[in-house]
Enzyme design. Structure first.
Site, PDB file in Angstrom:
ATOM      1  N   SER A  16       0.832  -1.199   0.000  1.00  0.00           N
ATOM      2  CA  SER A  16       0.000   0.000   0.000  1.00  0.00           C
ATOM      3  C   SER A  16       0.869   1.252   0.000  1.00  0.00           C
ATOM      4  CB  SER A  16      -0.895  -0.033   1.241  1.00  0.00           C
ATOM      5  OG  SER A  16      -1.673   1.126   1.236  1.00  0.00           O
ATOM      6  N   GLY A  17       0.558   2.142  -0.905  1.00  0.00           N
ATOM      7  CA  GLY A  17       1.304   3.403  -0.988  1.00  0.00           C
ATOM      8  C   GLY A  17       2.542   3.308  -1.861  1.00  0.00           C
ATOM      9  N   THR A  77      -1.627   2.467  -8.081  1.00  0.00           N
ATOM     10  CA  THR A  77      -2.718   3.149  -8.765  1.00  0.00           C
ATOM     11  C   THR A  77      -2.163   4.225  -9.706  1.00  0.00           C
ATOM     12  OG1 THR A  77      -4.046   2.737  -6.832  1.00  0.00           O
ATOM     13  CG2 THR A  77      -4.902   4.347  -8.373  1.00  0.00           C
ATOM     14  N   ASN A  91      -1.232   5.433   3.139  1.00  0.00           N
ATOM     15  CA  ASN A  91      -1.462   6.114   1.867  1.00  0.00           C
ATOM     16  C   ASN A  91      -2.719   6.976   1.987  1.00  0.00           C
ATOM     17  OD1 ASN A  91      -1.840   6.859  -0.767  1.00  0.00           O
ATOM     18  ND2 ASN A  91      -1.956   4.784  -1.612  1.00  0.00           N
ATOM     19  N   SER A 120      -5.507   5.445  -0.553  1.00  0.00           N
ATOM     20  CA  SER A 120      -5.285   4.007  -0.642  1.00  0.00           C
ATOM     21  C   SER A 120      -6.491   3.317  -1.293  1.00  0.00           C
ATOM     22  CB  SER A 120      -5.071   3.467   0.767  1.00  0.00           C
ATOM     23  OG  SER A 120      -4.829   2.097   0.689  1.00  0.00           O
ATOM     24  N   SER A 121      -6.197   2.462  -2.280  1.00  0.00           N
ATOM     25  CA  SER A 121      -7.298   1.731  -2.921  1.00  0.00           C
ATOM     26  C   SER A 121      -7.705   0.628  -1.955  1.00  0.00           C
ATOM     27  CB  SER A 121      -6.824   1.097  -4.221  1.00  0.00           C
ATOM     28  OG  SER A 121      -6.042   2.002  -4.937  1.00  0.00           O
ATOM     29  N   GLY A 175      -1.135  -5.138  -2.731  1.00  0.00           N
ATOM     30  CA  GLY A 175       0.032  -6.007  -2.618  1.00  0.00           C
ATOM     31  C   GLY A 175       0.029  -6.715  -1.284  1.00  0.00           C
ATOM     32  N   GLU A 214       0.217  -7.635   2.325  1.00  0.00           N
ATOM     33  CA  GLU A 214      -0.024  -6.752   3.451  1.00  0.00           C
ATOM     34  C   GLU A 214       0.345  -7.501   4.713  1.00  0.00           C
ATOM     35  OE1 GLU A 214      -3.184  -3.579   2.619  1.00  0.00           O
ATOM     36  OE2 GLU A 214      -4.030  -4.792   4.218  1.00  0.00           O
TER      37      GLU A 214
HETATM   38  N1  ATP Z   1       4.983   8.232 -10.137  1.00  0.00           N
HETATM   39  C1  ATP Z   1       4.658   8.986  -9.097  1.00  0.00           C
HETATM   40  N2  ATP Z   1       5.000  10.284  -9.084  1.00  0.00           N
HETATM   41  C2  ATP Z   1       4.676  11.067  -8.042  1.00  0.00           C
HETATM   42  N3  ATP Z   1       4.006  10.639  -6.953  1.00  0.00           N
HETATM   43  C3  ATP Z   1       3.631   9.343  -6.898  1.00  0.00           C
HETATM   44  C4  ATP Z   1       3.931   8.466  -7.980  1.00  0.00           C
HETATM   45  N4  ATP Z   1       3.438   7.275  -7.654  1.00  0.00           N
HETATM   46  C5  ATP Z   1       2.844   7.407  -6.422  1.00  0.00           C
HETATM   47  N5  ATP Z   1       2.971   8.656  -5.977  1.00  0.00           N
HETATM   48  C6  ATP Z   1       2.467   9.190  -4.690  1.00  0.00           C
HETATM   49  O1  ATP Z   1       2.247   8.140  -3.812  1.00  0.00           O
HETATM   50  C7  ATP Z   1       0.888   8.102  -3.365  1.00  0.00           C
HETATM   51  C8  ATP Z   1       0.412   6.688  -3.265  1.00  0.00           C
HETATM   52  O2  ATP Z   1       0.336   6.128  -4.544  1.00  0.00           O
HETATM   53  P1  ATP Z   1      -0.787   5.073  -4.940  1.00  0.00           P
HETATM   54  O3  ATP Z   1      -2.107   5.523  -4.475  1.00  0.00           O
HETATM   55  O4  ATP Z   1      -0.636   4.785  -6.363  1.00  0.00           O
HETATM   56  O5  ATP Z   1      -0.355   3.848  -4.098  1.00  0.00           O
HETATM   57  P2  ATP Z   1      -0.954   2.390  -4.183  1.00  0.00           P
HETATM   58  O6  ATP Z   1       0.173   1.469  -4.429  1.00  0.00           O
HETATM   59  O7  ATP Z   1      -2.059   2.354  -5.142  1.00  0.00           O
HETATM   60  O8  ATP Z   1      -1.467   2.206  -2.731  1.00  0.00           O
HETATM   61  P3  ATP Z   1      -2.724   1.360  -2.236  1.00  0.00           P
HETATM   62  O9  ATP Z   1      -2.367  -0.060  -2.302  1.00  0.00           O
HETATM   63  O10 ATP Z   1      -2.923   1.841  -0.864  1.00  0.00           O
HETATM   64  O11 ATP Z   1      -3.838   1.726  -3.142  1.00  0.00           O
HETATM   65  C9  ATP Z   1       0.138   8.859  -4.436  1.00  0.00           C
HETATM   66  O12 ATP Z   1      -1.010   9.469  -3.898  1.00  0.00           O
HETATM   67  C10 ATP Z   1       1.146   9.882  -4.855  1.00  0.00           C
HETATM   68  O13 ATP Z   1       1.147  10.977  -3.976  1.00  0.00           O
HETATM   69 MG    MG Z   2      -4.008   2.112  -5.033  1.00  0.00          MG
END
Ligand code: ATP
Ligand code: MG
Length: 1081
Positions: free
Chosen positions: A107-108, A112, A157, A160-161, A387, A389
């Protein structure tokens, strides 16, 4: 020329982990850190992309970058998510291979964001057009809607999804998107009713309360204040950098773009509001006669509002919170609910309501974005799934178990597909297959999903088992069934081998996942797996007068009462994961492994332990090892030859034959050991990265030499060009100078020539002139001589023939000329026309003397005549008088000259006008010709008495000066003569004829200033009156005057000059009066 770069150029660390030497976990982490520190967030493991979350926006996602990576080979440029997206899209479009992009990470870690980057890249590079753009827009806009309902702020996050998402994007044969299908997995619905500390509920609740208009909120019976809702955690309701109000507008807009109708949006919001209201319903116990407590709704207001919102009959719902009906076969048993059961029922309803709403949203979006045509489409799947957890404190529950199971399955598919691909490539390239050692996690998957003794099957069995079943009975079951499994650990397992492991609590079991050991707490497993919603509640929902709610609870339809238990959550998940895996296996996989650099959500921080942990559980080292098991590096012959051809003389600079032979020559020349590489059909396979690096090293050295060579040639070329330029310039300068010098010389010669020429011409001209002048003089002399000669001849002739008459003619001619000249001169100098003008031109010639005098007199007469002709009769008379005066006195009396200038006015007293003399005038019966004041000289003393003297045609009268009384009136015929002196005096004596009437009184001796005029007038008048008798005028200085009887002599003597006064008369004696006249001198 297109500049070809390579993944190997300008690398920070190693761009592809496969080439890492030596390959250890430390070097792996160090390489990631090195690249992360230099903003290189992407690193490859073969075709897998590791993505580090930068936690800040980097300028590497610009449209220019999209263009840079568009249609470029995967290893051509530095690692980037775009390279992966491009590779996937191109093999989908050009090779008709369905693709899936599997994005994993904790997560984070940025899953996404990565999925959105892939989608936006594909949207940017695929076809354009109105229809295609609409589809793209709908696909992209589905993200904000799902994120609003499915994402929440967690401690890891802020966005977070809380659900797994797999989206199939469908393309037509041209590679244009035509639609898509979204699948969602296991929404974390427990979050609806309870959020862990520091986390909050799904975004939509906060967005609705912050962003909706007052009117909308009123309609939804909501209050903007978060604190009014039990389901909303307050401690982190506001998230930094998250603008809920603005996001609400974005979501609404996105819903509109995706194709939601306005009433659908309204229904969705009503359901969201209903969930909030539901959370506020509270219960109180009410004691029943049977001794049990029965629950009752405490404050019915929220219940009422919720029922109004959803069109539910309040009593039905109220009852459903107090009673539960259990149907078995034909029996219906109703039991009461206590307060905690009522709360359980309430929360179960809220969770179900929300999760079903979420599923409905996905279905609804799918309806909008589904491809219109039924033909087969190429598909690109994007999997953004939670992913691994692991909560370190062992607080892992059913959700983590499910999530980790899913990740196990993904790892399994990764291994399968990677190995399969590797194997396929070897076969394709005709390379001998060598067995690869790797850990296969199929055994763990089996532990969980096995239908007979898998953990999920045990759980379902326990849930269905009649009798008392609890989480502990479930654990007991596991302890019996899975005790032997090498990846299962529990304190109370059958053989009790973990009895001494104090890190393993009693109510927990541990699974040794491929990514690490995870401790699960069994508490809640049964409940969550059961996911029980009392039938009374689903029926109450079904009865609602709300279209959407009715759809969400189909099992509430009493006509379709199904006594079978609904499938458990575990079962459903296993099923959908199975479908997903089958789906993925048909596609070409592309992996994005997201890694989170730190726990602080902060940029530029790289926490070693955290990354190490992720590298471990993501199996990245495994990944590299699998990849390197055969040959670490492979490259097509052409780029390989192109890159290293400078290392061998035969291949440098150009290799004419087939590229494979070129590479073979090259490798032989470089004496690379034959075990180190193998020749495939289209690629060379290099076993060890060290070999590749030594090639690279040699290439770098060679490049330096080549650079020196290029430099040398360039410098030589530059100097030569410069020299040639100088030379060319020198020729130009010299030519110009010579031209200038010649020009100057020519000008000098020309001017000298002109000078010499002019002198010579001058000399010649002068010579000619002299000659001409001489010639002319000669001619003139001849002419003169001839003229004289002719003159002489003529004169001689003339004398001969004309001399006789010449004198006379010449004389008359000259005379004529002279006269002409004289007369013209006279005419020119004629004197004035005044008769008294005395001037006359002097005579020019003496012989004209007489004529000149004569002409003068003629001229004078002529001008006098002219003068006279201008006279009037009166002036004529005056002049006649003047003429007469002149005849009488000129040269006789000295007084005369002074009278010439005086005009003869006659009436000096203005007798007729002057009133003083009016009487006198009237007494005169004749016209007065002269009136003047005279002095009558007294004989006695010689003194004068003033008298008025009047002259008429026939008389002269003397009258008193004062009174005007006539003293004497004498007829003119009585006047005998007049005596005057010769001198300059005014005395005159009027002598009367003897015997006349007047003579008795004697003569009159008078004096007057106008003597000349008086006497002239007397004479003229007297002459006419006396019938032409001549009146004598005696002019002498001594005469006699008859005074009465006596005659007195009046004598005029010359006296001394006196000023002013005229003559004076004195009585000398009785007979003599002496008048002394002052001399005029
Ligand atoms: N390529 C990137 N460039 C800039 N910031 C990023 C990038 N990727 C992620 N981030 C930052 O990290 C934060 C978390 O990313 P994201 O929501 O994609 O995580 P995740 O893997 O989907 O987490 P979760 O499993 O909780 O959904 C985003 O809100 C953003 O602020
Ligand atoms: Mg996500």
């Amino acid at each position: 020329m297109e500049v070809k770069t390579s993944l190997l150029d300008n690398m920070i660390g190693v761009g592809d982990m496969v080439l890492l030497e030596p390959l250890t976990e430390d070097s792996f982490i160090e390489n990631l850190r090195n690249r992360f520190d230099h903003n290189e967030i992407y690193t490859y493991i073969g075709s897998v992309v590791i993505s580090m979350n930068p936690y800040r926006s980097l300028p590497i996602f610009t449209p220019e970058k999209v263009e840079e990576y568009r249609n470029r080979n995967f290893y051509e440029l530095s690692p980037h998510i775009y390279a992966l997206a491009d590779e996937a899209y191109r093999s989908l479009r050009d090779q008709d291979k369905d693709q899936c992009i599997l994005i994993t990470g904790e997560s984070g870690a940025g899953k996404t964001e990565a999925s959105k980057l892939v989608m936006s890249y594909v949207a940017a590079v695929c076809g354009k057009g109105q229809e295609v753009n609409k589809v793209k827009e709908q696909l992209l806009q589905s993200n904000p809607v799902l994120e609003a309902f499915g994402n929440a702020k967690t401690v890891r996050n802020d966005n977070s999804s809380r659900f797994g998402k797999y989206m199939d994007i469908e393309f037509d044969f041209k590679g244009d998107p035509v639609g898509g299908v979204i699948s969602n997995y296991l929404l974390e619905k427990s979050r609806v009713v309870k959020q862990p500390r520091g986390e909050r509920n799904f975004h939509i609740f906060y967005q609705l309360l912050s962003g909706a208009s007052d009117d909308t909120l009123r309609k939804l019976k909501l209050d903007r204040d978060f604190s009014k809702y039990n389901y909303l955690s307050l401690d982190s309701a506001n998230v930094n950098g998250l603008d809920d109000a603005a996001n609400f507008r974005t979501v609404r807009n996105a819903m509109q773009i995706v194709g939601f109708m306005e009433d659908e949006v309204q229904s969705v919001l009503e359901l969201v509001a209903a969930v909030l209201k539901l959370g506020n319903i509270e219960f109180k116990p009410e004691s029943r006669s049977n001794g049990y407590d029965e629950s009752r709704v405490k404050d019915k207001n929220d219940l009422k509002e919720m029922c109004e919102l959803l069109g539910i009959e309040q009593s039905v719902l109220e009852r459903a919170f107090s009673y539960r009906t259990v149907e078995a076969k034909l029996e219906k048993v109703s039991t009461t609910l206590n307060v905690s059961q009522a709360y359980y029922a309430r929360d179960a309803l809220a969770k179900n309501l929300y999760s079903r709403l979420f599923s409905w949203l996905v279905t609804r979006i799918n309806e909008s974005i589904k491809a219109q045509s039924k033909t087969r489409h190429k598909v690109m799947g994007v999997l953004d799934i939670y992913g691994f957890e692991i909560f370190e404190d062992g607080d892992n529950s059913f959700e983590q178990f499910i999530i980790n199971y899913c990740n196990e399955k993904l790892q399994q598919i990764f291994i399968e597909l990677t190995l399969r691909e590797e194997q396929e490539e070897y076969i394709r390239e005709d390379i001998e297959w060598t067995n690869i050692e790797y850990f296969n996690n199929a055994v763990i998957c089996d532990l969980i999903e096995n239908n007979q003794n898998g953990i999920l099957a045990m759980l379902d069995e326990e849930c269905l088992r009649p009798g008392t079943v609890t989480d502990i009975t479930f654990l007991d079951k596991l302890n019996t069934v899975c005790a032997e499994h090498q990846h299962f650990e529990s304190r109370l397992s059958k053989n009790s081998k973990f009895l001494t492991d104090h890190s393993l609590p009693h109510s927990c079991f541990r699974i040794q996942h491929y990514a690490g050991k995870v401790l699960y707490r069994v508490e809640g497993f049964m409940d969550k797996n059961n996911d029980l919603l009392y039938r009374d509640l689903s029926q109450a929902m079904y009865k609602a007068n709300h279209k959407l709610i009715k759809q969400l609870f189909p099992e509430g339809n009493p006509a379709k009462v199904n006594l079978k238990r609904p499938p458990t959550a575990g079962f459903q998940f296993k099923h959908s994961v199975g479908t997903l895996m089958r789906n993925l296996q048909t596609k070409n996989p592309n992996y994005i492994r997201c890694v989170k650099p730190n726990d602080k959500k902060a940029p530029r921080i790289f926490t070693d332990s955290l990354v190490r942990h992720q590298v471990a559980y993501l199996g990245l080292m495994e990944n590299v090892r699998v990849r390197r098991a055969g040959y670490a590096y492979r490259q097509a012959y052409e780029p390989c030859l192109e890159r290293y051809k400078m290392l061998c003389k035969q291949t440098w600079p150009h290799w004419k034959g087939p590229t494979r032979e070129g590479v073979e020559v090259l490798m032989a020349d470089l004496q690379v050991s034959t075990e180190e590489f193998a020749y495939g059909n289209s690629k060379i396979f290099i076993r060890n990265p060290r070999t590749l690096f030594s090639l690279e090293e040699k290439r770098r050295g060679c490049l330096e030499n080549l650079a020196a060579l290029i430099q040398k040639i360039y410098r030589g070329w530059k100097c030569r060009t410069h020299f040639l330029l100088l030379k060319r310039s020198q020729v130009v300068v010299a030519a110009w100078y010579r031209r200038y010098a010649q020009q100057k010389k020519y000008t000098q010669i020309k001017s000298a020539t002109i000078m010499v020429q002019s002198y010579s011409r001058g000399w010649k001209a002068r010579k000619i002139l002299r000659e001409l002048k001489h010639q002319k003089r000669c001619e003139e002399a001849a002419t003169t001589i001839a003229a004289y000669w002719h003159g002489t001849q003529v004169r001689r002739e003339y004398r001969k023939f004309f001399r006789a008459n010449a004198g006379r003619k010449i004389y008359s001619f000259i005379m004529q000329r002279l006269m002409q000249k004289y007369f013209l001169g006279l005419k020119r100098d004629l004197p004035s026309m005044s008769p008294i003008g005395g001037s006359w031109p002097t005579r020019p010639y003496r012989f004209l003397d007489t004529a000149h005098t004569e002409l003068r007199s003629i001229f004078h007469h002529w001008r006098c005549k002219k003068y006279r002709s201008r006279f009037t009769d009166e002036r004529k008379a005056v002049f006649e008088e003047k003429l007469q005066a002149s005849e009488i006195f000129k040269d006789k009396k000295a007084l005369y000259p002074s009278s010439v200038g005086q005009p003869f006015r006659g009436d000096y007293l203005e007798i007729s006008k002057n009133p003083k003399y009016q009487k006198l005038s009237s007494a005169m019966d004749e016209k007065v010709l002269l009136a003047d004041m005279v002095n009558k000289i007294n004989r006695a003393n010689g003194k004068g008495t003033a008298r008025i003297f009047l002259l008429t045609k026939n008389n002269f009268v003397l009258a008193d000066q004062k009174t005007g009384q006539v003293k004497a009136s004498v007829p003119l015929p009585d006047l005998a003569s007049i005596s005057v002196s010769t001198q300059n005096d005014g005395f005159f004596a009027l002598k009367l004829k003897e015997g006349s009437a007047g003579a008795t009184k004697g003569d009159f001796l008078l004096s007057s200033e106008h003597l000349i005029e008086i006497i002239t007038k007397l004479r003229r008048t007297g002459a006419t009156a006396v019938n032409h008798n001549h009146l004598d005028i005696d002019i002498s200085d001594e005469f006699l005057v008859q005074f009465k009887q006596d005659k007195v002599c009046v004598k005029f003597v010359q006296g001394a000059p006196k000023n002013g006064n005229g003559a004076s008369c004195k009585r000398k004696n009785n007979r003599l009066l002496e008048v002394s006249v002052p001399s005029t001198a």
